[in-house]
Design a protein around this motif. Structure first.
Motif, PDB file in Angstrom:
ATOM      1  N   MET A   1       0.819  -1.192   0.000  1.00  0.00           N
ATOM      2  CA  MET A   1       0.000   0.000   0.000  1.00  0.00           C
ATOM      3  C   MET A   1       0.866   1.261   0.000  1.00  0.00           C
ATOM      4  O   MET A   1       0.534   2.229  -0.681  1.00  0.00           O
ATOM      5  CB  MET A   1      -0.933   0.005   1.226  1.00  0.00           C
ATOM      6  N   ILE A   2       1.955   1.198   0.740  1.00  0.00           N
ATOM      7  CA  ILE A   2       2.863   2.355   0.791  1.00  0.00           C
ATOM      8  C   ILE A   2       3.479   2.604  -0.567  1.00  0.00           C
ATOM      9  O   ILE A   2       3.530   3.740  -1.044  1.00  0.00           O
ATOM     10  CB  ILE A   2       3.946   2.149   1.875  1.00  0.00           C
ATOM     11  N   LEU A   3       3.931   1.539  -1.225  1.00  0.00           N
ATOM     12  CA  LEU A   3       4.540   1.682  -2.550  1.00  0.00           C
ATOM     13  C   LEU A   3       3.542   2.278  -3.554  1.00  0.00           C
ATOM     14  O   LEU A   3       3.878   3.209  -4.295  1.00  0.00           O
ATOM     15  CB  LEU A   3       5.043   0.330  -3.050  1.00  0.00           C
ATOM     16  N   TYR A   4       2.319   1.778  -3.576  1.00  0.00           N
ATOM     17  CA  TYR A   4       1.311   2.318  -4.492  1.00  0.00           C
ATOM     18  C   TYR A   4       1.045   3.796  -4.224  1.00  0.00           C
ATOM     19  O   TYR A   4       0.898   4.589  -5.142  1.00  0.00           O
ATOM     20  CB  TYR A   4      -0.006   1.546  -4.383  1.00  0.00           C
ATOM     21  N   GLU A   5       0.970   4.162  -2.953  1.00  0.00           N
ATOM     22  CA  GLU A   5       0.688   5.551  -2.614  1.00  0.00           C
ATOM     23  C   GLU A   5       1.858   6.464  -2.984  1.00  0.00           C
ATOM     24  O   GLU A   5       1.659   7.571  -3.470  1.00  0.00           O
ATOM     25  CB  GLU A   5       0.335   5.668  -1.124  1.00  0.00           C
ATOM     26  N   VAL A   6       3.082   5.983  -2.798  1.00  0.00           N
ATOM     27  CA  VAL A   6       4.250   6.767  -3.217  1.00  0.00           C
ATOM     28  C   VAL A   6       4.230   6.957  -4.732  1.00  0.00           C
ATOM     29  O   VAL A   6       4.443   8.061  -5.238  1.00  0.00           O
ATOM     30  CB  VAL A   6       5.569   6.090  -2.769  1.00  0.00           C
ATOM     31  N   ASP A  49     -11.488  14.739  -7.909  1.00  0.00           N
ATOM     32  CA  ASP A  49     -12.654  14.030  -8.447  1.00  0.00           C
ATOM     33  C   ASP A  49     -12.396  12.533  -8.545  1.00  0.00           C
ATOM     34  O   ASP A  49     -13.323  11.731  -8.497  1.00  0.00           O
ATOM     35  CB  ASP A  49     -13.030  14.572  -9.828  1.00  0.00           C
ATOM     36  N   ILE A  50     -11.148  12.156  -8.691  1.00  0.00           N
ATOM     37  CA  ILE A  50     -10.783  10.745  -8.810  1.00  0.00           C
ATOM     38  C   ILE A  50     -10.410  10.150  -7.457  1.00  0.00           C
ATOM     39  O   ILE A  50     -10.855   9.068  -7.088  1.00  0.00           O
ATOM     40  CB  ILE A  50      -9.611  10.569  -9.800  1.00  0.00           C
ATOM     41  N   TRP A  51      -9.591  10.865  -6.673  1.00  0.00           N
ATOM     42  CA  TRP A  51      -9.014  10.330  -5.436  1.00  0.00           C
ATOM     43  C   TRP A  51      -9.679  10.847  -4.167  1.00  0.00           C
ATOM     44  O   TRP A  51      -9.305  10.433  -3.076  1.00  0.00           O
ATOM     45  CB  TRP A  51      -7.520  10.625  -5.406  1.00  0.00           C
ATOM     46  N   GLY A  52     -10.621  11.768  -4.290  1.00  0.00           N
ATOM     47  CA  GLY A  52     -11.285  12.306  -3.111  1.00  0.00           C
ATOM     48  C   GLY A  52     -10.626  13.591  -2.622  1.00  0.00           C
ATOM     49  O   GLY A  52      -9.599  14.035  -3.143  1.00  0.00           O
ATOM     50  N   GLU A  53     -11.236  14.200  -1.619  1.00  0.00           N
ATOM     51  CA  GLU A  53     -10.773  15.494  -1.104  1.00  0.00           C
ATOM     52  C   GLU A  53      -9.353  15.450  -0.546  1.00  0.00           C
ATOM     53  O   GLU A  53      -8.678  16.458  -0.486  1.00  0.00           O
ATOM     54  CB  GLU A  53     -11.740  16.015  -0.031  1.00  0.00           C
ATOM     55  N   ASP A  54      -8.897  14.283  -0.132  1.00  0.00           N
ATOM     56  CA  ASP A  54      -7.546  14.160   0.434  1.00  0.00           C
ATOM     57  C   ASP A  54      -6.524  13.697  -0.617  1.00  0.00           C
ATOM     58  O   ASP A  54      -5.507  13.092  -0.289  1.00  0.00           O
ATOM     59  CB  ASP A  54      -7.547  13.210   1.625  1.00  0.00           C
ATOM     60  N   ALA A  55      -6.774  14.032  -1.868  1.00  0.00           N
ATOM     61  CA  ALA A  55      -5.921  13.578  -2.978  1.00  0.00           C
ATOM     62  C   ALA A  55      -4.455  13.970  -2.819  1.00  0.00           C
ATOM     63  O   ALA A  55      -3.574  13.276  -3.308  1.00  0.00           O
ATOM     64  CB  ALA A  55      -6.455  14.110  -4.304  1.00  0.00           C
ATOM     65  N   HIS A  56      -4.180  15.064  -2.133  1.00  0.00           N
ATOM     66  CA  HIS A  56      -2.792  15.535  -1.976  1.00  0.00           C
ATOM     67  C   HIS A  56      -2.113  14.975  -0.724  1.00  0.00           C
ATOM     68  O   HIS A  56      -0.935  15.229  -0.495  1.00  0.00           O
ATOM     69  CB  HIS A  56      -2.749  17.068  -1.945  1.00  0.00           C
ATOM     70  N   LYS A  57      -2.847  14.219   0.057  1.00  0.00           N
ATOM     71  CA  LYS A  57      -2.288  13.676   1.297  1.00  0.00           C
ATOM     72  C   LYS A  57      -1.755  12.261   1.087  1.00  0.00           C
ATOM     73  O   LYS A  57      -2.299  11.488   0.306  1.00  0.00           O
ATOM     74  CB  LYS A  57      -3.340  13.661   2.393  1.00  0.00           C
ATOM     75  N   PHE A  58      -0.704  11.927   1.823  1.00  0.00           N
ATOM     76  CA  PHE A  58      -0.120  10.590   1.798  1.00  0.00           C
ATOM     77  C   PHE A  58      -0.965   9.689   2.697  1.00  0.00           C
ATOM     78  O   PHE A  58      -0.929   9.800   3.924  1.00  0.00           O
ATOM     79  CB  PHE A  58       1.326  10.641   2.278  1.00  0.00           C
ATOM     80  N   LYS A  59      -1.764   8.826   2.082  1.00  0.00           N
ATOM     81  CA  LYS A  59      -2.645   7.928   2.821  1.00  0.00           C
ATOM     82  C   LYS A  59      -2.618   6.541   2.174  1.00  0.00           C
ATOM     83  O   LYS A  59      -3.462   6.228   1.349  1.00  0.00           O
ATOM     84  CB  LYS A  59      -4.067   8.489   2.858  1.00  0.00           C
ATOM     85  N   PRO A  60      -1.646   5.715   2.545  1.00  0.00           N
ATOM     86  CA  PRO A  60      -1.528   4.379   1.946  1.00  0.00           C
ATOM     87  C   PRO A  60      -2.780   3.527   2.094  1.00  0.00           C
ATOM     88  O   PRO A  60      -3.045   2.645   1.282  1.00  0.00           O
ATOM     89  CB  PRO A  60      -0.360   3.746   2.702  1.00  0.00           C
ATOM     90  N   GLU A  61      -3.596   3.813   3.098  1.00  0.00           N
ATOM     91  CA  GLU A  61      -4.809   3.015   3.308  1.00  0.00           C
ATOM     92  C   GLU A  61      -5.793   3.139   2.155  1.00  0.00           C
ATOM     93  O   GLU A  61      -6.736   2.351   2.059  1.00  0.00           O
ATOM     94  CB  GLU A  61      -5.475   3.368   4.645  1.00  0.00           C
ATOM     95  N   LYS A  62      -5.568   4.097   1.242  1.00  0.00           N
ATOM     96  CA  LYS A  62      -6.405   4.189   0.027  1.00  0.00           C
ATOM     97  C   LYS A  62      -6.377   2.861  -0.726  1.00  0.00           C
ATOM     98  O   LYS A  62      -7.317   2.522  -1.424  1.00  0.00           O
ATOM     99  CB  LYS A  62      -5.883   5.277  -0.922  1.00  0.00           C
ATOM    100  N   PHE A  63      -5.283   2.126  -0.595  1.00  0.00           N
ATOM    101  CA  PHE A  63      -5.092   0.888  -1.348  1.00  0.00           C
ATOM    102  C   PHE A  63      -5.368  -0.365  -0.512  1.00  0.00           C
ATOM    103  O   PHE A  63      -5.032  -1.463  -0.923  1.00  0.00           O
ATOM    104  CB  PHE A  63      -3.670   0.847  -1.925  1.00  0.00           C
ATOM    105  N   ALA A  64      -6.006  -0.193   0.643  1.00  0.00           N
ATOM    106  CA  ALA A  64      -6.271  -1.331   1.526  1.00  0.00           C
ATOM    107  C   ALA A  64      -7.135  -2.398   0.855  1.00  0.00           C
ATOM    108  O   ALA A  64      -7.006  -3.584   1.144  1.00  0.00           O
ATOM    109  CB  ALA A  64      -6.930  -0.855   2.821  1.00  0.00           C
ATOM    110  N   GLU A  65      -8.008  -1.985  -0.067  1.00  0.00           N
ATOM    111  CA  GLU A  65      -8.883  -2.945  -0.760  1.00  0.00           C
ATOM    112  C   GLU A  65      -8.419  -3.211  -2.183  1.00  0.00           C
ATOM    113  O   GLU A  65      -9.201  -3.624  -3.028  1.00  0.00           O
ATOM    114  CB  GLU A  65     -10.314  -2.409  -0.752  1.00  0.00           C
TER     115      GLU A  65
END
Length: 118
Positions: A1-6, A49-65
């Motif tokens: 998840m960290i790698l995808y978010e980076v 519009d694609i990633w949500g309001e926190d699009a600029h934040k580092f949040k690896p949990e975006k890829f939890a699913e």
């Protein structure tokens, strides 16, 4: 998840550029032969519009699913890839060189084919 978010926030390729080899209908859009096409990956990867309001934040949990469930909306690239396939042009000369990443020295000429056509 960290790698995808980076890779989402800091992609290795920030923009994909190419030209349309022959007239192409992309949905209701007509792209005449020779049209230069640019896909701004860096902008897409930070689009609210694609990633949500926190699009600029580092949040690896975006890829939890998984990767396919990470975005809020479908990406244009996924639509394109469903309807087209790519191949290297016969004119491509393999000559990689290193400049931060490994790149094709003379570019990578890619031929875009619409599925179901020649």
């Amino acid at each position: 998840m960290i790698l995808y978010e980076v890779l989402r926030l800091y992609p290795a390729v920030v923009e994909l550029v190419g030209s349309v080899p022959k007239d192409l209908n992309l949905g209701k859009l007509l792209l005449p032969a020779g049209t230069e096409v640019s896909i701004p990956m860096l902008q897409i990867h930070r689009d609210k519009d694609i990633w949500g309001e926190d699009a600029h934040k580092f949040k690896p949990e975006k890829f939890a699913e998984g990767v396919s469930n990470a975005t809020k909306a479908k990406m244009a690239m996924a639509i394109i890839l469903k309807r087209f396939w790519f191949e290297l042009s016969p004119a491509y000369a393999h000559s990689p060189y290193i400049f931060l990443t490994i790149r094709p020295q003379h570019g990578a000429q890619i031929i875009l084919h619409q599925l179901g056509s020649d």
